[in-house]
Design an enzyme around this catalytic site. Sequence first.
Site, PDB file in Angstrom:
ATOM      1  N   GLU A  70      75.309  86.932  65.252  1.00 35.24           N
ATOM      2  CA  GLU A  70      75.737  87.741  64.104  1.00 35.24           C
ATOM      3  C   GLU A  70      74.595  87.922  63.112  1.00 35.24           C
ATOM      4  O   GLU A  70      74.445  88.997  62.508  1.00 35.24           O
ATOM      5  CB  GLU A  70      76.926  87.076  63.388  1.00 35.24           C
ATOM      6  N   CYS A 102      78.650  82.129  59.722  1.00 41.14           N
ATOM      7  CA  CYS A 102      78.346  83.530  60.045  1.00 41.14           C
ATOM      8  C   CYS A 102      79.410  84.463  59.481  1.00 41.14           C
ATOM      9  O   CYS A 102      79.091  85.563  59.013  1.00 41.14           O
ATOM     10  CB  CYS A 102      78.222  83.712  61.556  1.00 41.14           C
TER      11      CYS A 102
END
Length: 194
Positions: A70, A102
């Site tokens: 991510e 994330c």
Amino acid sequence: MEASTAPRARCLMDEHTFTHNFSNHKRTHKTYLCYEVEILHGDSGIPPDEDKGFLCNKGTDQPGLPCHVELYLLGRIRSWKLDRKLHCRLTCFISWTPCGTCARELAEFLKENSHVSLCIFASRIYSLNDYEAGLRTLQEAGAQIAIMTFKEFRHCWETFVDHQGRPFQPWDELDINSQGLSKELQAILQTQQN
């Protein structure tokens, strides 16, 4: 020799990598993310062949610092310097939901970039540490989060996999696993934070 102005061919994932990492009944150590970017009106400014693609996390067994997929994607998006006047829709198909850290990074990105909308379809639910709170924070920031169904798996197969013309073949219990994971995700997202 002149440089070609023709767009580069987009890299595709091999069949085994896709089925091994996206099968919703297996537990793998890598996270793969397929993405599509759509600019609703105007010129995106995204480099040719970067509006669709796939990325993989960088593990401790690879040179350099480990990095979740991510965060790779956020770095790529920031490098595009998207026009803030144009609405951008980002759709991600990911083998695991984002971890808590994330998820919060993605939520912060959405808060800072109101011109970007995010839709995440995940194959499985990452379930370590504060993942539940992170997913709720991401949803509160405007992201749509859902579990992949046959429709999304087939779309990924057709769009991101070098399938050599073979149709997507669902694995045993794909639908049952998707339904169970979807109920689990909805319960997480509907739980009130205390």
